[in-house]
Design a protein around this motif. Structure first.
Motif, short mmCIF file in Angstrom:
data_model
loop_
_atom_site.label_atom_id
_atom_site.label_comp_id
_atom_site.label_asym_id
_atom_site.label_seq_id
_atom_site.Cartn_x
_atom_site.Cartn_y
_atom_site.Cartn_z
N HIS A 152 0.76 4.68 13.41
CA HIS A 152 1.26 3.22 12.54
C HIS A 152 -1.14 3.58 12.29
O HIS A 152 -1.22 3.45 13.29
CB HIS A 152 1.13 2.59 13.75
CG HIS A 152 0.91 0.99 13.71
ND1 HIS A 152 1.15 0.14 12.42
CD2 HIS A 152 -0.13 0.17 14.79
CE1 HIS A 152 0.58 -0.81 12.68
NE2 HIS A 152 -0.09 -0.63 14.56
N HIS A 153 -0.52 2.47 11.03
CA HIS A 153 -2.12 1.61 11.44
C HIS A 153 -2.38 0.66 11.63
O HIS A 153 -1.91 -0.25 11.08
CB HIS A 153 -2.30 1.96 9.11
CG HIS A 153 -2.24 3.28 8.27
ND1 HIS A 153 -0.63 3.93 8.08
CD2 HIS A 153 -3.11 3.94 8.60
CE1 HIS A 153 -1.10 5.08 7.17
NE2 HIS A 153 -2.40 5.29 7.90
N ASN A 192 -6.67 6.70 7.12
CA ASN A 192 -6.64 7.68 8.34
C ASN A 192 -7.81 7.83 8.76
O ASN A 192 -7.34 8.71 9.65
CB ASN A 192 -6.11 8.59 7.77
CG ASN A 192 -4.51 8.18 6.50
OD1 ASN A 192 -4.02 7.65 6.50
ND2 ASN A 192 -4.22 8.98 5.82
N SER A 204 -0.22 12.82 10.03
CA SER A 204 0.44 11.79 10.95
C SER A 204 0.67 12.68 12.19
O SER A 204 1.19 12.86 13.40
CB SER A 204 1.57 10.94 10.36
OG SER A 204 2.57 11.01 11.35
N ARG A 260 -1.84 1.40 4.56
CA ARG A 260 -2.01 2.68 4.72
C ARG A 260 -2.26 3.99 4.37
O ARG A 260 -2.34 5.18 4.71
CB ARG A 260 -0.72 2.66 3.61
CG ARG A 260 0.52 1.74 4.78
CD ARG A 260 1.77 1.91 3.73
NE ARG A 260 2.73 0.45 4.38
CZ ARG A 260 3.52 0.70 3.84
NH1 ARG A 260 4.90 2.07 2.72
NH2 ARG A 260 5.38 -0.03 4.69
N SER A 261 -3.70 4.15 3.04
CA SER A 261 -4.44 5.21 2.92
C SER A 261 -5.37 4.51 3.72
O SER A 261 -5.94 6.28 3.93
CB SER A 261 -4.91 4.32 1.77
OG SER A 261 -5.77 3.36 1.54
N HIS A 306 6.59 7.66 15.81
CA HIS A 306 5.92 7.63 14.21
C HIS A 306 4.08 7.41 14.64
O HIS A 306 3.65 7.53 16.06
CB HIS A 306 6.02 6.25 14.13
CG HIS A 306 7.89 6.32 12.83
ND1 HIS A 306 7.68 4.64 13.28
CD2 HIS A 306 8.98 7.19 13.03
CE1 HIS A 306 9.24 5.07 12.53
NE2 HIS A 306 9.47 6.21 12.52
N TRP A 319 -0.69 12.24 3.99
CA TRP A 319 -0.12 11.28 5.06
C TRP A 319 0.81 12.30 6.35
O TRP A 319 0.23 12.04 7.44
CB TRP A 319 0.80 10.80 4.94
CG TRP A 319 1.12 9.17 5.75
CD1 TRP A 319 2.42 9.78 6.06
CD2 TRP A 319 0.55 8.96 6.62
NE1 TRP A 319 2.55 8.32 7.24
CE2 TRP A 319 1.22 8.72 8.46
CE3 TRP A 319 -0.92 8.78 7.45
CZ2 TRP A 319 1.25 7.47 8.87
CZ3 TRP A 319 -1.50 8.33 8.59
CH2 TRP A 319 -0.46 7.62 9.37
N GLU A 334 1.22 -1.44 0.22
CA GLU A 334 -0.64 0.33 -0.18
C GLU A 334 1.09 1.20 -0.37
O GLU A 334 1.77 1.30 0.63
CB GLU A 334 -1.13 -0.01 1.28
CG GLU A 334 -2.00 -1.15 0.99
CD GLU A 334 -3.34 -0.74 1.14
OE1 GLU A 334 -3.20 0.50 0.30
OE2 GLU A 334 -3.73 -1.95 0.16
N HIS A 335 0.70 2.70 -0.37
CA HIS A 335 0.46 3.63 -0.34
C HIS A 335 0.31 4.77 0.32
O HIS A 335 -1.56 4.39 0.75
CB HIS A 335 1.08 3.89 -2.04
CG HIS A 335 1.56 3.28 -3.11
ND1 HIS A 335 3.26 3.56 -2.60
CD2 HIS A 335 1.59 2.64 -3.71
CE1 HIS A 335 3.80 2.72 -3.85
NE2 HIS A 335 3.09 2.17 -4.38
N TYR A 336 0.92 5.37 0.92
CA TYR A 336 -0.23 6.41 1.88
C TYR A 336 -0.51 7.11 1.46
O TYR A 336 -0.45 8.02 -0.16
CB TYR A 336 1.19 7.46 2.83
CG TYR A 336 1.87 6.10 3.54
CD1 TYR A 336 1.53 5.68 4.90
CD2 TYR A 336 3.40 6.06 3.96
CE1 TYR A 336 1.68 5.08 6.22
CE2 TYR A 336 3.80 4.82 4.31
CZ TYR A 336 3.46 4.46 5.43
OH TYR A 336 3.89 3.92 6.53
N SER A 337 -1.20 8.18 1.72
CA SER A 337 -2.12 8.98 1.30
C SER A 337 -1.56 10.89 0.86
O SER A 337 -0.23 10.67 1.26
CB SER A 337 -3.23 9.66 1.95
OG SER A 337 -2.88 10.50 3.25
#
Length: 388
Positions: free
Chosen positions: A240-241, A249, A212, A246-247, A238, A208, A202-205
């Motif tokens: 954490h999801h 939020n 965060s 990861r997308s 950090h 992000w 997965e990729h972060y938004s």
């Protein structure tokens, strides 16, 4: 002429970077290490030390080193196996269980090979994909190559007491073994680590970084696992999801975790946390009185993952509970070392870093490297009991 300059945008940008860092200086007592502003850590080996994809054939077992019972090559943690399967190639290609074992440590199999002067064209690799390149003869005559899921050597697991494998009847360490997790667990011992981010699904938004920042700020820059406040060192905390997506939020899916706690979450074997970062977190836990471990479960949770095998030995042999990540001070109260495990009343400790071991010994401590303690845990436990 009076100049009117609007600094509101600059102030807003500064606020987004987190709370101001306060450094209290004292000439009477030792101070904590200064905050590291540059936290980009490149753990990739230099080009001349890169092992080719598929492994590199050795000409002599003497080319492989040993560090804390782990196999090394040019400062890198490596795996060792025989790539050539000859007539067994086709069977091993279809089922890795019947193929040659992959070695993690200089176990009794490798010791016998060395002592007998035999050498079987071993290949050294840092591959952590769970798939290994093998060669051999297809249908008895044609040379072929393929990849297959070779299994780990059980003698190596026993030598390292990996996940408590040395305990009779404990087969989970073998059946559930992951090469990815193995490399992550021992990265504190080595300066170079294999890259593991490529497999991230997965990729972060796009927003992000801001999401965060706001979340960590809402939690007052405090790790929700170990309870340490990182206001002065925000780069160690950090977000954490929880569900691993990861997308996603949503606030209920987020959790503020320090780098050490984050790396120990299930499925986070891709995270590389250098030893100095784990030690910095250990220092803050001591400083904020968040390092107490009333039982072995808490010792395992707080300790460096590379001590897992030793901790299983100590728990099984009913050793006294150690302090985790203890700072050692000199006569002027300056912090000169950090011990991974320590028994202060006996002044006995375990160190990963040779420099820490030397500095602590200069202050009268008896300090042992992990390899020695792992090879003879009963001697360590006996010493701890006699020194009470």
């Amino acid at each position: 002429m009076k100049l009117l300059v609007d600094f509101s945008a600059l102030r807003a940008a500064a606020n987004r970077m987190g709370p101001p860092i306060q450094i209290d200086l004292s000439f009477k007592t030792a101070n904590a290490p200064l905050v590291r502003k540059d936290i980009t850590v490149n753990t990739a080996p230099p080009p001349e030390l890169v092992i080719p994809e598929g492994g590199m054939e050795l000409t002599d077992l003497g080319q492989v080193g040993i560090d804390n019972n782990l196999l090394t090559w040019q400062g890198q943690q490596v795996l060792l196996y025989i790539q050539d399967h000859r007539a067994r190639f086709d069977a091993a290609r279809l089922d890795g269980k019947v193929g040659n074992r992959v070695h993690l440590s200089f176990c009794q199999t490798l010791e016998k090979m060395r002592d007998s002067g035999r050498f079987e064209r071993y290949v050294v690799t840092r591959d952590h994909s769970e798939q290994f390149r093998i060669t051999g003869k297809m249908l008895g005559w044609r040379e072929e190559s393929a990849t297959t899921d070779l299994k780990v050597c059980k003698y190596c697991l026993r030598k390292l007491n990996y996940e408590g494998y040395g305990t009779p009847g404990n087969y989970a360490a073998f059946t559930n073994f992951s090469f990815v997790k193995f490399f992550q667990q021992y990265e504190s011992f080595f300066p170079y680590h294999p890259s593991r981010e490529a497999g991230a699904p997965e990729h972060y938004s796009e927003d992000w970084a801001e999401v965060s920042r706001r979340y960590r700020e809402s939690r007052r820059h405090t790790c929700e696992n170990c309870g340490v406040n990182f206001s002065r060192r925000p780069y160690l905390l950090h977000t954490h999801h929880i569900n691993g997506v990861r997308s996603d939020n949503a606030e209920h899916n987020l959790k503020a975790l320090c780098a050490d706690c984050h790396s120990k979450e299930p499925g986070h074997y891709h995270m590389a946390v250098p030893h100095r970062i784990r030690q910095e977190i250990a220092h803050l836990r001591q400083e904020q009185q968040r390092a107490e471990a009333p039982d072995w479960r808490e010792v395992f949770r707080l300790a460096d993952p590379g001590l897992n095998g030793l901790l299983h030995h100590l728990e099984a042999k009913r050793a006294p509970l150690p302090k985790v990540g203890l700072d050692i001070q000199d006569g002027r109260d300056a912090i000169i070392a950090n011990l991974e495990l320590a028994w202060p009343s006996q002044q006995i400790g375990i160190a990963i870093s040779e420099a820490d071991a030397i500095s602590a010994k200069e202050q009268g401590w008896r300090v042992y490297r992990v390899q020695l303690a792992l090879d003879r845990p009963e001697k360590l436990v006996d010493l701890l009991r006699r020194s009470r």
